[in-house]
Design a protein around this motif. Structure first.
Motif, PDB file in Angstrom:
ATOM      1  N   MET A   1       0.830  -1.212   0.000  1.00 58.09           N
ATOM      2  CA  MET A   1       0.000   0.000   0.000  1.00 58.09           C
ATOM      3  C   MET A   1       0.861   1.257   0.000  1.00 58.09           C
ATOM      4  O   MET A   1       0.623   2.197  -0.749  1.00 58.09           O
ATOM      5  N   ALA A   2       1.911   1.269   0.847  1.00 61.27           N
ATOM      6  CA  ALA A   2       2.792   2.430   0.907  1.00 61.27           C
ATOM      7  C   ALA A   2       3.525   2.630  -0.413  1.00 61.27           C
ATOM      8  O   ALA A   2       3.715   3.759  -0.871  1.00 61.27           O
ATOM      9  N   SER A   3       3.939   1.497  -1.069  1.00 59.30           N
ATOM     10  CA  SER A   3       4.636   1.606  -2.345  1.00 59.30           C
ATOM     11  C   SER A   3       3.721   2.150  -3.437  1.00 59.30           C
ATOM     12  O   SER A   3       4.166   2.904  -4.312  1.00 59.30           O
ATOM     13  N   ASP A   4       2.436   1.787  -3.387  1.00 54.27           N
ATOM     14  CA  ASP A   4       1.472   2.323  -4.357  1.00 54.27           C
ATOM     15  C   ASP A   4       1.318   3.831  -4.186  1.00 54.27           C
ATOM     16  O   ASP A   4       1.276   4.585  -5.174  1.00 54.27           O
ATOM     17  N   LEU A   5       1.240   4.276  -2.939  1.00 51.71           N
ATOM     18  CA  LEU A   5       1.117   5.712  -2.670  1.00 51.71           C
ATOM     19  C   LEU A   5       2.371   6.457  -3.122  1.00 51.71           C
ATOM     20  O   LEU A   5       2.287   7.564  -3.665  1.00 51.71           O
ATOM     21  N   GLU A   6       3.540   5.830  -2.904  1.00 51.42           N
ATOM     22  CA  GLU A   6       4.790   6.462  -3.316  1.00 51.42           C
ATOM     23  C   GLU A   6       4.841   6.623  -4.830  1.00 51.42           C
ATOM     24  O   GLU A   6       5.258   7.666  -5.352  1.00 51.42           O
ATOM     25  N   THR A   7       4.390   5.584  -5.555  1.00 50.89           N
ATOM     26  CA  THR A   7       4.372   5.655  -7.020  1.00 50.89           C
ATOM     27  C   THR A   7       3.442   6.761  -7.505  1.00 50.89           C
ATOM     28  O   THR A   7       3.786   7.545  -8.398  1.00 50.89           O
ATOM     29  N   LYS A   8       2.255   6.844  -6.906  1.00 50.98           N
ATOM     30  CA  LYS A   8       1.300   7.888  -7.288  1.00 50.98           C
ATOM     31  C   LYS A   8       1.848   9.280  -6.954  1.00 50.98           C
ATOM     32  O   LYS A   8       1.636  10.237  -7.700  1.00 50.98           O
ATOM     33  N   ALA A   9       2.553   9.382  -5.818  1.00 48.53           N
ATOM     34  CA  ALA A   9       3.127  10.671  -5.414  1.00 48.53           C
ATOM     35  C   ALA A   9       4.186  11.128  -6.414  1.00 48.53           C
ATOM     36  O   ALA A   9       4.254  12.301  -6.790  1.00 48.53           O
ATOM     37  N   LYS A  10       5.026  10.180  -6.872  1.00 55.49           N
ATOM     38  CA  LYS A  10       6.059  10.515  -7.856  1.00 55.49           C
ATOM     39  C   LYS A  10       5.426  10.985  -9.170  1.00 55.49           C
ATOM     40  O   LYS A  10       5.895  11.944  -9.802  1.00 55.49           O
ATOM     41  N   LEU A  22       2.489  16.010  -2.125  1.00 57.59           N
ATOM     42  CA  LEU A  22       2.753  16.185  -0.696  1.00 57.59           C
ATOM     43  C   LEU A  22       1.791  15.349   0.143  1.00 57.59           C
ATOM     44  O   LEU A  22       2.195  14.664   1.093  1.00 57.59           O
ATOM     45  N   ASP A  23       0.509  15.387  -0.213  1.00 56.90           N
ATOM     46  CA  ASP A  23      -0.506  14.632   0.527  1.00 56.90           C
ATOM     47  C   ASP A  23      -0.267  13.124   0.410  1.00 56.90           C
ATOM     48  O   ASP A  23      -0.361  12.388   1.398  1.00 56.90           O
ATOM     49  N   LEU A  24       0.094  12.657  -0.782  1.00 53.50           N
ATOM     50  CA  LEU A  24       0.328  11.221  -0.987  1.00 53.50           C
ATOM     51  C   LEU A  24       1.586  10.760  -0.246  1.00 53.50           C
ATOM     52  O   LEU A  24       1.604   9.673   0.343  1.00 53.50           O
ATOM     53  N   TYR A  25       2.635  11.581  -0.274  1.00 50.32           N
ATOM     54  CA  TYR A  25       3.845  11.227   0.479  1.00 50.32           C
ATOM     55  C   TYR A  25       3.547  11.154   1.979  1.00 50.32           C
ATOM     56  O   TYR A  25       4.050  10.271   2.683  1.00 50.32           O
ATOM     57  N   SER A  26       2.713  12.070   2.474  1.00 53.06           N
ATOM     58  CA  SER A  26       2.362  12.067   3.900  1.00 53.06           C
ATOM     59  C   SER A  26       1.597  10.795   4.265  1.00 53.06           C
ATOM     60  O   SER A  26       1.828  10.203   5.329  1.00 53.06           O
ATOM     61  N   GLN A  27       0.690  10.378   3.383  1.00 47.71           N
ATOM     62  CA  GLN A  27      -0.045   9.126   3.630  1.00 47.71           C
ATOM     63  C   GLN A  27       0.904   7.924   3.630  1.00 47.71           C
ATOM     64  O   GLN A  27       0.773   7.012   4.460  1.00 47.71           O
ATOM     65  N   ALA A  28       1.854   7.912   2.698  1.00 49.90           N
ATOM     66  CA  ALA A  28       2.811   6.808   2.638  1.00 49.90           C
ATOM     67  C   ALA A  28       3.696   6.779   3.888  1.00 49.90           C
ATOM     68  O   ALA A  28       4.026   5.706   4.396  1.00 49.90           O
ATOM     69  N   ILE A  29       4.070   7.955   4.399  1.00 49.38           N
ATOM     70  CA  ILE A  29       4.901   8.025   5.603  1.00 49.38           C
ATOM     71  C   ILE A  29       4.153   7.493   6.814  1.00 49.38           C
ATOM     72  O   ILE A  29       4.734   6.848   7.693  1.00 49.38           O
ATOM     73  N   GLU A  30       2.847   7.753   6.889  1.00 48.95           N
ATOM     74  CA  GLU A  30       2.052   7.216   7.999  1.00 48.95           C
ATOM     75  C   GLU A  30       2.099   5.692   8.014  1.00 48.95           C
ATOM     76  O   GLU A  30       2.121   5.073   9.077  1.00 48.95           O
TER      77      GLU A  30
END
Length: 359
Positions: A1-10, A22-30
């Motif tokens: 899940m975190a890797s999917d968010l990171e890909t979308k953030a990039k 920024l919002d997607l990276y914050s979700q991935a960090i959580e």
């Protein structure tokens, strides 16, 4: 899940959708708070949005998690240069250059920092010379241009909480008058010349106070306390100089050094005030603290005060244990043993007759 968010953030970052990134990276960090790559990438998004103190904080976190990550030092240096903190930027660039000797950007930025530092030193000497010259040769009076229109002033938005400061020879005390704010809703970060305060209390507007400070501070020696009526932040001065303002001002370039012995024996720290009557703030502050300490509380209020007192006097490991156990257990467990808490996730422990539910 975190890797999917990171890909979308990039992808969002590449498409110049920096707020979404920024919002997607914050979700991935959580979901993955130990991933240094996420903090370094979020720092870049913050730089694009001009959230410079946040970018420095993210870069510092990335460096803490992975000291060998060269791009984290580059992110920190970029944000510091935009904040005109060239000494800090240069120090970060030199470490990054040692980690990535083939990266030409480090050497170019180091050269730029050195030029900026030389300019600042030259400007300071020039201003000092001009000040001396002005005192000797009378300046020619300049007639005001009557044809120019009157300047239009726009009132800044009123902050959610009022703040003020006073200073001692070795520290500056900033007080934010925020009543009834839980400690877990307050976040305070320090930089070489940056203060970042965030208050996110339920049912209230988010509050951000992120000034570039008048003088440099020692982050490791700074601390803050959340009291019932205010948040008190103590900033350790890097130099014993008199701060003309709390926030940085180019108009005041030569700060006045403080005579420590004379100040400690003669002067007392005074809050800025427009009232003609002098108020003994030291006495008033001591009285308020005594009343808070002696206050008789019952039930949950007494229990909360007990835990606050433990947290206030605890060492760093104990505080980390209390934070981690409280958050991971959804408020059902509060431990002070970091060796036990830090090794595993803390499971919730509901009272008898109740059950845990995920929302």
């Amino acid at each position: 899940m975190a890797s999917d968010l990171e890909t979308k953030a990039k992808e969002a970052f590449i498409d110049d959708h920096f707020e979404l990134a920024l919002d997607l990276y914050s979700q991935a960090i959580e979901l993955n708070p130990k991933n240094a790559e996420l903090y370094a990438d979020r720092a870049q998004a913050n730089i694009k949005l001009n959230n410079l103190p946040e970018a420095v904080a993210d870069a510092n976190k990335a460096i803490e998690l992975d000291p060998s990550m060269s791009k984290a030092y580059l992110r920190k240096a970029t944000a510091c240069m935009k904040l005109e903190e060239y000494q800090t930027a240069k120090a970060a660039l030199e470490i990054g250059a040692a980690l990535a000797p083939g990266e030409s950007r480090f050497s170019k930025l180091i050269k730029e920092c050195e030029e900026r530092i030389a300019e600042e030193t030259g400007d300071l000497q020039k201003e000092m010379l001009e000040e001396v010259t002005t005192n000797v040769v009378p300046a020619k009076e300049v007639e005001p241009n009557k044809d120019l229109p009157d300047p239009v002033t726009v009132a800044p938005p009123k902050p959610a909480y009022r703040h003020e400061f006073y200073q001692k020879p070795d520290e500056v005390v900033v007080t934010i008058f925020a009543k009834g704010i839980p400690r877990e809703c307050v976040s305070v970060d320090y930089g070489e010349q940056i203060l970042s305060v965030a208050i996110d209390a339920p049912g209230k507007d988010a509050y951000r106070f992120q000034p570039r400070l008048f003088g440099k501070i020692i982050p490791d020696k700074c601390r803050y306390d959340v009291l019932s009526t205010k948040i008190e932040i103590r900033l350790a001065k890097a130099e014993s100089i008199q701060w003309a303002y709390l926030e940085f001002s180019k108009e005041v370039s030569v700060p006045q050094r403080v005579n420590v012995s004379s100040v400690t024996t003669i002067q007392r720290p005074v809050y800025p005030s427009s009232k003609p009557k002098r108020v003994d703030w030291d006495k008033l502050e001591a009285q308020v603290k005594k009343e808070e300490k002696d206050e008789k509380l019952d039930g949950d209020a007494a229990l909360n005060k007990f835990f606050r007192d433990i947290y206030k006097d605890a060492d760093e490991d104990t505080r980390r244990a209390m934070k981690k156990s409280f958050v991971e257990s959804n408020g059902t467990v509060l431990s002070t043993n970091w060796k036990e808490v830090g090794a595993k996730k803390v499971e919730g422990s509901p009272p008898d007759g109740m059950e845990m539910k995920k929302w």
